[in-house]
Design an enzyme around this catalytic site. Structure first.
Site, PDB file in Angstrom:
ATOM      1  N   GLY A  21       0.819  -1.221   0.000  1.00  0.00           N
ATOM      2  CA  GLY A  21       0.000   0.000   0.000  1.00  0.00           C
ATOM      3  C   GLY A  21       0.850   1.266   0.000  1.00  0.00           C
ATOM      4  O   GLY A  21       2.085   1.215  -0.016  1.00  0.00           O
ATOM      5  N   VAL A  23       1.320   3.511   2.404  1.00  0.00           N
ATOM      6  CA  VAL A  23       2.138   3.612   3.611  1.00  0.00           C
ATOM      7  C   VAL A  23       3.184   2.491   3.624  1.00  0.00           C
ATOM      8  O   VAL A  23       4.347   2.717   3.971  1.00  0.00           O
ATOM      9  CB  VAL A  23       1.236   3.564   4.872  1.00  0.00           C
ATOM     10  CG1 VAL A  23       2.069   3.501   6.137  1.00  0.00           C
ATOM     11  CG2 VAL A  23       0.315   4.782   4.906  1.00  0.00           C
ATOM     12  N   ARG A 117      -5.986   2.798  18.062  1.00  0.00           N
ATOM     13  CA  ARG A 117      -5.430   4.054  18.601  1.00  0.00           C
ATOM     14  C   ARG A 117      -6.051   4.486  19.921  1.00  0.00           C
ATOM     15  O   ARG A 117      -5.370   5.001  20.799  1.00  0.00           O
ATOM     16  CB  ARG A 117      -5.626   5.197  17.592  1.00  0.00           C
ATOM     17  CG  ARG A 117      -4.695   5.143  16.408  1.00  0.00           C
ATOM     18  CD  ARG A 117      -4.936   6.340  15.515  1.00  0.00           C
ATOM     19  NE  ARG A 117      -4.287   6.161  14.235  1.00  0.00           N
ATOM     20  CZ  ARG A 117      -4.778   6.605  13.079  1.00  0.00           C
ATOM     21  NH1 ARG A 117      -5.925   7.278  13.060  1.00  0.00           N
ATOM     22  NH2 ARG A 117      -4.131   6.402  11.963  1.00  0.00           N
ATOM     23  N   CYS A 153      -3.021  11.079  10.148  1.00  0.00           N
ATOM     24  CA  CYS A 153      -2.034  11.918   9.441  1.00  0.00           C
ATOM     25  C   CYS A 153      -2.222  13.417   9.681  1.00  0.00           C
ATOM     26  O   CYS A 153      -1.242  14.148   9.813  1.00  0.00           O
ATOM     27  CB  CYS A 153      -2.063  11.592   7.957  1.00  0.00           C
ATOM     28  SG  CYS A 153      -3.704  11.339   7.280  1.00  0.00           S
ATOM     29  N   GLN A 180      -6.683  18.207   2.752  1.00  0.00           N
ATOM     30  CA  GLN A 180      -5.907  16.975   2.822  1.00  0.00           C
ATOM     31  C   GLN A 180      -5.646  16.367   1.446  1.00  0.00           C
ATOM     32  O   GLN A 180      -6.529  16.336   0.581  1.00  0.00           O
ATOM     33  CB  GLN A 180      -6.636  15.975   3.729  1.00  0.00           C
ATOM     34  CG  GLN A 180      -6.827  16.532   5.129  1.00  0.00           C
ATOM     35  CD  GLN A 180      -7.387  15.548   6.141  1.00  0.00           C
ATOM     36  OE1 GLN A 180      -8.023  15.968   7.090  1.00  0.00           O
ATOM     37  NE2 GLN A 180      -7.157  14.261   5.953  1.00  0.00           N
ATOM     38  N   SER A 183      -3.277  11.263  -1.483  1.00  0.00           N
ATOM     39  CA  SER A 183      -2.581  10.047  -1.046  1.00  0.00           C
ATOM     40  C   SER A 183      -3.041   9.608   0.343  1.00  0.00           C
ATOM     41  O   SER A 183      -2.840   8.454   0.717  1.00  0.00           O
ATOM     42  CB  SER A 183      -1.065  10.257  -1.052  1.00  0.00           C
ATOM     43  OG  SER A 183      -0.712  11.308  -0.183  1.00  0.00           O
ATOM     44  N   LYS A 209     -11.668  11.932  14.385  1.00  0.00           N
ATOM     45  CA  LYS A 209     -10.275  11.648  14.793  1.00  0.00           C
ATOM     46  C   LYS A 209      -9.577  12.944  15.223  1.00  0.00           C
ATOM     47  O   LYS A 209      -8.844  12.974  16.202  1.00  0.00           O
ATOM     48  CB  LYS A 209      -9.498  11.015  13.637  1.00  0.00           C
ATOM     49  CG  LYS A 209      -9.957   9.604  13.305  1.00  0.00           C
ATOM     50  CD  LYS A 209      -9.194   9.066  12.105  1.00  0.00           C
ATOM     51  CE  LYS A 209      -9.985   8.003  11.387  1.00  0.00           C
ATOM     52  NZ  LYS A 209      -9.534   7.751  10.024  1.00  0.00           N
ATOM     53  N   ARG A 239     -10.997  17.205   1.262  1.00  0.00           N
ATOM     54  CA  ARG A 239     -10.030  16.550   0.369  1.00  0.00           C
ATOM     55  C   ARG A 239      -9.782  17.485  -0.801  1.00  0.00           C
ATOM     56  O   ARG A 239     -10.741  17.964  -1.432  1.00  0.00           O
ATOM     57  CB  ARG A 239     -10.602  15.222  -0.127  1.00  0.00           C
ATOM     58  CG  ARG A 239      -9.609  14.392  -0.885  1.00  0.00           C
ATOM     59  CD  ARG A 239      -8.569  13.728  -0.016  1.00  0.00           C
ATOM     60  NE  ARG A 239      -9.083  12.632   0.772  1.00  0.00           N
ATOM     61  CZ  ARG A 239      -8.403  12.079   1.788  1.00  0.00           C
ATOM     62  NH1 ARG A 239      -7.213  12.524   2.141  1.00  0.00           N
ATOM     63  NH2 ARG A 239      -8.934  11.079   2.460  1.00  0.00           N
ATOM     64  N   HIS A 246      -0.676  17.526   3.902  1.00  0.00           N
ATOM     65  CA  HIS A 246      -1.927  17.993   4.504  1.00  0.00           C
ATOM     66  C   HIS A 246      -1.698  19.386   5.106  1.00  0.00           C
ATOM     67  O   HIS A 246      -0.750  19.587   5.876  1.00  0.00           O
ATOM     68  CB  HIS A 246      -2.373  17.053   5.636  1.00  0.00           C
ATOM     69  CG  HIS A 246      -2.885  15.728   5.178  1.00  0.00           C
ATOM     70  ND1 HIS A 246      -3.126  15.398   3.865  1.00  0.00           N
ATOM     71  CD2 HIS A 246      -3.242  14.629   5.904  1.00  0.00           C
ATOM     72  CE1 HIS A 246      -3.588  14.164   3.782  1.00  0.00           C
ATOM     73  NE2 HIS A 246      -3.663  13.666   5.001  1.00  0.00           N
ATOM     74  N   THR A 332       2.082  11.010   4.240  1.00  0.00           N
ATOM     75  CA  THR A 332       2.500   9.599   4.282  1.00  0.00           C
ATOM     76  C   THR A 332       3.827   9.432   5.031  1.00  0.00           C
ATOM     77  O   THR A 332       4.172   8.329   5.428  1.00  0.00           O
ATOM     78  CB  THR A 332       2.640   8.971   2.873  1.00  0.00           C
ATOM     79  OG1 THR A 332       3.567   9.746   2.122  1.00  0.00           O
ATOM     80  CG2 THR A 332       1.308   8.919   2.157  1.00  0.00           C
TER      81      THR A 332
HETATM   82  P1  NAP Z   1      -3.615   1.279   0.884  1.00  0.00           P
HETATM   83  O1  NAP Z   1      -2.723   1.956  -0.091  1.00  0.00           O
HETATM   84  O2  NAP Z   1      -5.006   0.981   0.479  1.00  0.00           O
HETATM   85  O3  NAP Z   1      -2.893  -0.120   1.329  1.00  0.00           O
HETATM   86  C1  NAP Z   1      -3.545  -1.079   2.119  1.00  0.00           C
HETATM   87  C2  NAP Z   1      -2.654  -2.280   2.365  1.00  0.00           C
HETATM   88  O4  NAP Z   1      -3.427  -3.245   3.110  1.00  0.00           O
HETATM   89  C3  NAP Z   1      -2.189  -3.011   1.077  1.00  0.00           C
HETATM   90  O5  NAP Z   1      -0.897  -3.497   1.255  1.00  0.00           O
HETATM   91  C4  NAP Z   1      -3.176  -4.188   0.973  1.00  0.00           C
HETATM   92  O6  NAP Z   1      -2.619  -5.308   0.307  1.00  0.00           O
HETATM   93  C5  NAP Z   1      -3.382  -4.512   2.428  1.00  0.00           C
HETATM   94  N1  NAP Z   1      -4.626  -5.246   2.634  1.00  0.00           N
HETATM   95  C6  NAP Z   1      -5.883  -4.891   2.229  1.00  0.00           C
HETATM   96  N2  NAP Z   1      -6.770  -5.853   2.563  1.00  0.00           N
HETATM   97  C7  NAP Z   1      -6.060  -6.836   3.174  1.00  0.00           C
HETATM   98  C8  NAP Z   1      -6.406  -8.103   3.725  1.00  0.00           C
HETATM   99  N3  NAP Z   1      -7.675  -8.555   3.713  1.00  0.00           N
HETATM  100  N4  NAP Z   1      -5.425  -8.845   4.288  1.00  0.00           N
HETATM  101  C9  NAP Z   1      -4.138  -8.418   4.296  1.00  0.00           C
HETATM  102  N5  NAP Z   1      -3.742  -7.218   3.782  1.00  0.00           N
HETATM  103  C10 NAP Z   1      -4.703  -6.451   3.221  1.00  0.00           C
HETATM  104  O7  NAP Z   1      -3.723   2.104   2.246  1.00  0.00           O
HETATM  105  P2  NAP Z   1      -2.681   3.171   2.880  1.00  0.00           P
HETATM  106  O8  NAP Z   1      -2.998   4.536   2.446  1.00  0.00           O
HETATM  107  O9  NAP Z   1      -1.299   2.645   2.702  1.00  0.00           O
HETATM  108  O10 NAP Z   1      -3.103   3.117   4.406  1.00  0.00           O
HETATM  109  C11 NAP Z   1      -2.762   2.019   5.238  1.00  0.00           C
HETATM  110  C12 NAP Z   1      -3.238   2.287   6.658  1.00  0.00           C
HETATM  111  O11 NAP Z   1      -2.554   3.439   7.174  1.00  0.00           O
HETATM  112  C13 NAP Z   1      -4.734   2.594   6.733  1.00  0.00           C
HETATM  113  O12 NAP Z   1      -5.240   2.013   7.901  1.00  0.00           O
HETATM  114  C14 NAP Z   1      -4.780   4.113   6.757  1.00  0.00           C
HETATM  115  O13 NAP Z   1      -5.924   4.596   7.396  1.00  0.00           O
HETATM  116  C15 NAP Z   1      -3.515   4.443   7.542  1.00  0.00           C
HETATM  117  N6  NAP Z   1      -2.917   5.756   7.256  1.00  0.00           N
HETATM  118  C16 NAP Z   1      -2.739   6.186   5.965  1.00  0.00           C
HETATM  119  C17 NAP Z   1      -2.151   7.434   5.728  1.00  0.00           C
HETATM  120  C18 NAP Z   1      -1.928   7.990   4.346  1.00  0.00           C
HETATM  121  O14 NAP Z   1      -1.535   9.168   4.239  1.00  0.00           O
HETATM  122  N7  NAP Z   1      -2.126   7.222   3.274  1.00  0.00           N
HETATM  123  C19 NAP Z   1      -1.745   8.207   6.804  1.00  0.00           C
HETATM  124  C20 NAP Z   1      -1.916   7.722   8.099  1.00  0.00           C
HETATM  125  C21 NAP Z   1      -2.492   6.501   8.295  1.00  0.00           C
HETATM  126  P3  NAP Z   1      -2.935  -5.626  -1.266  1.00  0.00           P
HETATM  127  O15 NAP Z   1      -2.137  -4.636  -2.064  1.00  0.00           O
HETATM  128  O16 NAP Z   1      -2.463  -7.018  -1.417  1.00  0.00           O
HETATM  129  O17 NAP Z   1      -4.412  -5.459  -1.456  1.00  0.00           O
END
Ligand code: NAP
Length: 357
Positions: A21, A23, A117, A153, A180, A183, A209, A239, A246, A332
């Site tokens: 993903g 992150v 959290r 974030c 925001q 990404s 949050k 957004r 952000h 991120t």
């Molecule tokens: P993302 O791009 O959608 O990535 C999600 C990840 O989770 C992918 O590696 C995906 O794997 C995996 N996943 C999804 N379903 C799954 C399952 N059933 N079993 C195992 N793995 C699974 O999301 P992201 O933006 O990186 O965010 C990840 C987390 O960090 C979220 O909880 C989000 O709220 C939090 N977060 C994000 C940000 C940001 O700026 N993006 C900031 C702070 C916190 P596949 O590729 O194989 O589907």
């Protein structure tokens, strides 16, 4: 407790859950060639399991995918991994149960996801703000395994700006409006036809949050619990069509009167344990204040100080509360993977992770 020289021992073996993903990729980028950690497992969903990482991931970062990582096989998120520490960038639909399973199996989990959290025994930590809250993990019932989280974030940038003000002048009320980046919604995120040439005045769950997490982070650790901070926050989240970064427009009411110069001085002099311990991921200076009337700007300042610093500007009197200003942080990096890594470095320095022998 840890002591001695960190460079003459084996590195700590780490796994990344959700490695494909947005992150997760940032974790890969940061952990490749990290002085203390080495990646030994990459895990994701059934969609990716069994593939080589380079075939499973849609690599979105500007630095090349590290060659040694590219060939690694993606593993399922089940707790039978060769590692001492697990970073989680899992989708929140699955993070809760998977992270609990890892903690119960004795792993130390450092998570970005929202699921744990606000659990009473789970530390919600920004290294410079509340490193002492890590001790809350002693109240968890997983035995050797623990879960440590970093905040949402947008919360990270906001709280880094509020902490020096709270410490020196006290806070009575905070009003925040965020803009925001896309990404923040993960990959592929929002459809281009929805976000191009547009602002969307709604992010599911985000305002809640922003109104709750800061009160836990800025709370007091007392008798194995957190006494939340006692001011009110009102948040509105939007957004906007920006890739990373952000921005938040913030108004504050202080408990004590203070001059503009005193606020700026409080921000510029602020630092915390990550700086004092010279942790590898710590920004040299966590907060940069800009006098320029149109700074901070997303494209110009989101990458400041390893993408880990918060930029503040436009401090001026507020006709409703006391002061208003603008805060910018990289979502991120400072808002996710970078802050999680900083927490892991703190955990290592504070003796929560034992070195491989
Ligand atoms: P993302 O791009 O959608 O990535 C999600 C990840 O989770 C992918 O590696 C995906 O794997 C995996 N996943 C999804 N379903 C799954 C399952 N059933 N079993 C195992 N793995 C699974 O999301 P992201 O933006 O990186 O965010 C990840 C987390 O960090 C979220 O909880 C989000 O709220 C939090 N977060 C994000 C940000 C940001 O700026 N993006 C900031 C702070 C916190 P596949 O590729 O194989 O589907």
């Amino acid at each position: 407790m840890m002591s001695g020289d960190f460079f003459f021992r084996n590195k700590i073996r780490v796994a990344i859950l959700g490695a494909t993903g947005c992150v997760g990729q940032k974790f890969v980028q940061l952990l490749d060639k990290h002085p203390w950690f080495e990646i030994t497992a990459l895990c994701a969903s059934e969609r990716s399991v069994g593939k080589r990482y380079k075939d499973a991931v849609n690599w979105l970062l500007q630095t090349p995918l590290p060659a040694s990582i590219a060939e690694m096989e993606v593993l399922p998120c089940s707790p039978a991994l060769d590692c001492q520490l697990v970073f989680s960038g899992l989708d929140s639909s699955v993070a809760g149960s998977i992270e609990t399973e890892f903690a119960q199996a004795g792993y130390l989990v450092v998570s970005n996801s929202r699921n744990h959290r606000m659990d009473p025994a789970v530390p919600l930590v920004i290294g410079e703000v509340n490193a002492d809250h890590l001790n809350l993990a002693n109240a968890q019932s997983h035995g050797k395994g623990k879960i440590v989280t970093n905040p949402n974030c947008s919360v990270i940038g906001l709280v880094l700006a509020l902490k020096p003000l709270m410490d020196q002048f006290g806070l009575e009320a905070v009003q925040v409006v965020t803009m925001q980046a896309i990404s923040g919604a993960g990959y592929p995120g929002i459809a281009s036809l929805d976000i191009f040439d547009n602002v969307i005045p709604y992010i599911d769950g985000e305002e809640d949050k922003l109104e709750t997490e800061p009160l836990k982070i800025l709370g007091r650790f007392q008798e194995q619990a957190i006494i939340p901070a006692d001011f009110k926050i009102s948040a509105q989240c939007n957004r906007v069509a920006v890739t990373d970064g952000h921005m938040a427009c913030v108004s504050v009411k202080l408990k004590q009167k203070a001059s503009q110069e005193a606020l700026i001085q409080a921000w510029c002099q602020f630092n915390g344990e990550p700086q004092q311990l010279q942790l590898p991921s710590a920004p040299f200076q966590p907060i940069h204040y800009f006098d320029h009337p149109s700074y901070p700007q997303t494209r110009l300042h989101r990458s400041l100080d390893k993408e880990m610093a918060v930029s503040i500007g436009r401090l001026r009197p507020c006709p409703l509360l006391d002061y208003k200003f603008v805060v910018l942080s990289h979502n991120t990096m400072r808002g996710a993977a970078g802050s999680a890594l900083l927490n892991a470095e703190l955990l290592l320095k504070k003796g929560w992770i034992y070195w491989a022998t």
